[in-house]
Design a protein around this motif. Structure first.
Motif, PDB file in Angstrom:
ATOM      1  N   SER A   1       5.652 -11.965 -11.526  1.00 51.61           N
ATOM      2  CA  SER A   1       4.541 -12.313 -11.967  1.00 51.61           C
ATOM      3  C   SER A   1       3.817 -12.399 -10.586  1.00 51.61           C
ATOM      4  N   LEU A   2       4.455 -11.558  -9.384  1.00 50.22           N
ATOM      5  CA  LEU A   2       3.947 -11.401  -8.013  1.00 50.22           C
ATOM      6  C   LEU A   2       2.579 -10.703  -7.920  1.00 50.22           C
ATOM      7  N   THR A   3       1.601 -11.203  -7.061  1.00 50.77           N
ATOM      8  CA  THR A   3       0.480 -11.068  -6.468  1.00 50.77           C
ATOM      9  C   THR A   3       0.441  -9.352  -5.181  1.00 50.77           C
ATOM     10  N   PHE A   4       0.195  -8.047  -5.043  1.00 48.24           N
ATOM     11  CA  PHE A   4       0.823  -7.771  -4.105  1.00 48.24           C
ATOM     12  C   PHE A   4      -0.670  -7.102  -4.192  1.00 48.24           C
ATOM     13  N   VAL A   5      -0.355  -7.149  -2.503  1.00 46.51           N
ATOM     14  CA  VAL A   5      -1.282  -6.118  -1.534  1.00 46.51           C
ATOM     15  C   VAL A   5      -0.435  -5.482  -0.850  1.00 46.51           C
ATOM     16  N   MET A   6      -0.784  -4.518  -0.983  1.00 46.66           N
ATOM     17  CA  MET A   6      -0.504  -2.886  -0.803  1.00 46.66           C
ATOM     18  C   MET A   6      -1.183  -2.441   0.438  1.00 46.66           C
ATOM     19  N   VAL A   7      -0.311  -2.541   2.007  1.00 49.03           N
ATOM     20  CA  VAL A   7      -1.134  -0.191   2.463  1.00 49.03           C
ATOM     21  C   VAL A   7      -1.101  -0.342   2.734  1.00 49.03           C
ATOM     22  N   SER A   8      -1.244   1.588   2.211  1.00 51.32           N
ATOM     23  CA  SER A   8      -0.686   2.702   2.399  1.00 51.32           C
ATOM     24  C   SER A   8      -0.970   3.869   2.943  1.00 51.32           C
ATOM     25  N   HIS A   9      -1.061   4.722   4.067  1.00 51.74           N
ATOM     26  CA  HIS A   9      -2.006   5.697   4.075  1.00 51.74           C
ATOM     27  C   HIS A   9      -1.820   6.671   3.414  1.00 51.74           C
ATOM     28  N   ASP A  10      -0.417   6.467   2.014  1.00 49.65           N
ATOM     29  CA  ASP A  10       0.145   7.338   1.091  1.00 49.65           C
ATOM     30  C   ASP A  10      -1.087   7.206  -0.219  1.00 49.65           C
ATOM     31  N   LEU A  11      -1.726   8.512  -0.649  1.00 49.50           N
ATOM     32  CA  LEU A  11      -2.371   7.742  -1.820  1.00 49.50           C
ATOM     33  C   LEU A  11      -1.263   8.066  -3.226  1.00 49.50           C
ATOM     34  N   GLY A  12      -0.162   9.477  -3.024  1.00 49.26           N
ATOM     35  CA  GLY A  12       0.554   8.975  -4.184  1.00 49.26           C
ATOM     36  C   GLY A  12       1.261   7.246  -4.674  1.00 49.26           C
ATOM     37  N   VAL A  13       1.307   6.862  -3.884  1.00 45.96           N
ATOM     38  CA  VAL A  13       2.250   5.876  -3.761  1.00 45.96           C
ATOM     39  C   VAL A  13       1.605   4.347  -3.793  1.00 45.96           C
ATOM     40  N   ILE A  14       0.482   4.414  -3.776  1.00 47.47           N
ATOM     41  CA  ILE A  14      -0.591   2.821  -4.124  1.00 47.47           C
ATOM     42  C   ILE A  14      -1.071   3.614  -5.447  1.00 47.47           C
ATOM     43  N   SER A  15      -1.533   4.556  -5.929  1.00 46.66           N
ATOM     44  CA  SER A  15      -2.314   4.729  -7.476  1.00 46.66           C
ATOM     45  C   SER A  15      -0.745   4.901  -7.654  1.00 46.66           C
ATOM     46  N   HIS A  16       0.651   4.899  -7.538  1.00 48.32           N
ATOM     47  CA  HIS A  16       1.403   4.504  -8.566  1.00 48.32           C
ATOM     48  C   HIS A  16       1.934   3.861  -8.743  1.00 48.32           C
ATOM     49  N   MET A  17       1.967   2.839  -7.468  1.00 50.16           N
ATOM     50  CA  MET A  17       1.917   0.936  -7.663  1.00 50.16           C
ATOM     51  C   MET A  17       0.874   0.392  -7.626  1.00 50.16           C
ATOM     52  N   CYS A  18       0.138   0.511  -8.007  1.00 53.07           N
ATOM     53  CA  CYS A  18      -1.656   0.106  -7.861  1.00 53.07           C
ATOM     54  C   CYS A  18      -2.735  -0.111  -9.116  1.00 53.07           C
ATOM     55  N   GLU A  19      -3.640  -0.968  -9.224  1.00 51.98           N
ATOM     56  CA  GLU A  19      -4.320  -1.277 -10.455  1.00 51.98           C
ATOM     57  C   GLU A  19      -5.218  -1.000  -9.957  1.00 51.98           C
ATOM     58  N   ARG A  20      -5.578  -1.642  -9.097  1.00 53.42           N
ATOM     59  CA  ARG A  20      -7.029  -1.531  -8.133  1.00 53.42           C
ATOM     60  C   ARG A  20      -6.887  -1.131  -6.116  1.00 53.42           C
ATOM     61  N   LEU A  21      -7.636  -0.295  -6.018  1.00 55.89           N
ATOM     62  CA  LEU A  21      -6.986   0.461  -4.591  1.00 55.89           C
ATOM     63  C   LEU A  21      -8.482  -0.176  -3.933  1.00 55.89           C
ATOM     64  N   ALA A  22      -8.726  -0.076  -2.471  1.00 56.50           N
ATOM     65  CA  ALA A  22      -9.530  -0.379  -1.780  1.00 56.50           C
ATOM     66  C   ALA A  22      -9.352   1.015  -0.102  1.00 56.50           C
TER      67      ALA A  22
END
Lengths: 272, 250
Positions: B190-211
């Protein structure tokens, strides 16, 4: 042995020379062919092999014995000075690498000031206050070793502080002191060891310079520098008196330089 | 009901007279996976470093687990709660320590007991057997190193994981493995993630919301599925999306 020599000739020659010198210096504490300070005025200025292995000086003292005792005086002062200089300098460098800011400015400018004053000059001033001798020579040489190690350590440590594994350690909640001991120091130790070796050569040279000027050990304790100074008067009659201590100094300085270079090549092949 | 795990308000990071982070605000909910994307120099890594205390922020506020932090000072409790995984798996492991020592360090700092079992379990969790325990980092591949780095972060049982481009130094097949590993860990713990990436594919796969960040500012915050539906307002987001789809020969 032969293979190692062929693969790392610089290192092996350096190691051999310095080991030999150290052994001779230690041996002189227990045994020399003649007592190095014994005066035999009738045997004065004998050339090598005629009286003793390397001849005698203007007082008939045995040159070989004096060189051996001189090796001990030279090396012990150099080792002590570099040990003090490296310890203090490294500690300063590590502290500054953590604190930075105005402290870094202050320490680096202080280093510049020390660099600007030749060690011979500071030894003369120091000698005027506390008198010439072993202690003066050690402190004077150590003083100019400190900024060398402070700068080296600071530069190397700052590089380590930017590494991700140090950031990871910060991210674990490690204190700066612990990070310095566990992460920074082990990863810059190579560079410090190499510098210690190179500085040993410089320290021997400086010690010879000090005793040449009469700022080192008090007579009659034999030192390479004073042997050189005394030999000047007799250079026409007895050139070996100048050549032999000169060669001893050159051998020692070269030996430690080669050892330092060889160690650097071995420990850090990238910095060639 | 969701609660805020991490909250950033008007955070300002200035180097000399350059604003690397210009009054950025965001909230991350408990157990959320939040992504930050942007081009190089957009301030996304700066934001992560300022949150973790690796660099200071001059103004604004940071709230983690309803506790306030400022500047660079973080206490041990903060580092129990928040752990970070770095971009470069080659640099983030001490070169002269075995995996065992690497994993022991965080346990020792936070005074955990039962360290042997914990290290064994941590290695197991990241898919490396106990055979890796006494290896040095240079004896491991990039993917294995990143697994160790993740194990090191998870071993203190944090609530929040900050991920700074955790897969960008790895090749594509290893990337997927590491992302799956992270996803698994998030679900299990039940972790909380804050993930930085320049790869939109990775972010949209992993994250629920993004900035989406640009020039030290947040351009917009949107749910990940908005990317697929192309429901974004900022022109920059569209450019980024087009760029991430790669070069297409028409």
């Amino acid at each position: 042995m032969i293979r190692a020599l062929r693969r790392r000739p610089v290192l092996m020659i350096g190691a051999f020379t310095t080991t030999l010198l150290t052994a001779v210096a230690l041996l002189s504490l227990f045994w020399t062919p003649f007592p190095p300070t014994k005066i035999q005025i009738l045997q004065r200025l004998k050339p090598p092999l005629e009286q003793g292995l390397l001849g005698t000086d203007q007082f008939g003292r045995d040159v070989a014995s004096m060189l051996m005792a001189g090796a001990w005086n030279s090396l012990s002062i150099a080792f002590a000075a570099v040990l003090i200089g490296a310890t203090v300098g490294t500690a300063i460098g590590l502290v500054v690498s953590v604190r930075r800011g105005w402290l870094e400015m202050l320490v680096m400018r202080a280093c510049d000031v020390i660099f600007a004053v030749p060690p011979i000059l500071s030894a003369m001033v120091l000698g005027a206050f506390i008198g010439a001798g072993r202690f003066t020579a050690i402190i004077a040489i150590a003083t100019f070793m400190v900024p060398v190690f402070a700068r080296l350590t600071l530069a190397a440590a700052l590089q380590i502080w930017t590494r991700a594994y140090v950031h990871a350690a910060i991210g674990m909640g490690r204190s700066p002191l612990k990070i310095t001991v566990v992460h920074v120091l082990p990863n810059i130790a190579n560079q410090i060891v190499v510098q210690v070796t190179i500085q040993l050569g410089l320290a021997i040279l400086t010690e010879a310079g000090l005793s040449y000027l009469g700022l080192g050990l008090a007579p009659p304790a034999p030192t390479w520098g004073r042997m050189l100074a005394d030999a000047q008067t007799f250079f026409g009659q007895a050139p070996w008196l100048a050549l032999l201590p000169g060669m001893a100094i050159a051998l020692a300085v070269t030996g430690f330089s080669l050892l330092g270079d060889g160690l650097r090549d071995m420990l850090d092949p990238r910095s060639r | 009901m969701t609660t805020t795990a991490l909250s950033v308000r008007d955070m300002l990071v200035v180097y000399e007279d350059f604003a690397a982070l210009n009054r950025v605000s965001l909230d991350v909910q408990h157990q959320e996976s939040f992504g930050i994307v942007g081009e190089s120099g957009s301030g996304k890594s700066t934001l992560l470093r300022a949150i973790s205390g690796l660099s200071a922020f001059q103004e604004g506020s940071l709230t983690v687990d309803s506790r306030n932090f400022n500047g660079r000072k973080r206490d041990r409790e903060f580092y129990r709660t928040v752990q970070m995984v770095f971009q470069d798996p080659y640099g983030s492991l001490h070169p002269r320590q075995t995996v065992d020592r690497l994993l022991l360090e965080p346990l020792a700092i936070h005074g955990f007991d039962n360290v042997d079992a914990r290290i064994a379990r941590a290695l197991d969790e990241v898919g490396l057997g106990s055979g890796f325990r006494f290896r040095y980092s240079h004896q491991l591949s990039g993917g294995q190193r990143q697994r160790i780095a993740i194990a090191r972060a998870l071993i203190v049982e944090p609530k929040i994981l900050l991920l700074d481009e955790p897969t960008s130094a790895l090749d594509a097949s290893i990337q997927a493995e590491i992302l799956n590993l992270l996803e698994q860990a998030r679900r299990d713990r039940s972790l909380t993630f804050v993930m930085v990436s320049h790869d939109l594919g990775v972010i949209s796969h992993m994250c629920e919301r993004l900035a989406v960040m640009k020039s030290g500012e947040i351009v917009e915050i949107l749910p990940a599925d908005a990317l697929e539906k192309r429901q974004f307002s900022a022109d920059y987001t569209r450019q980024l999306l087009v760029a991430s789809e790669g070069f297409r020969r028409d």
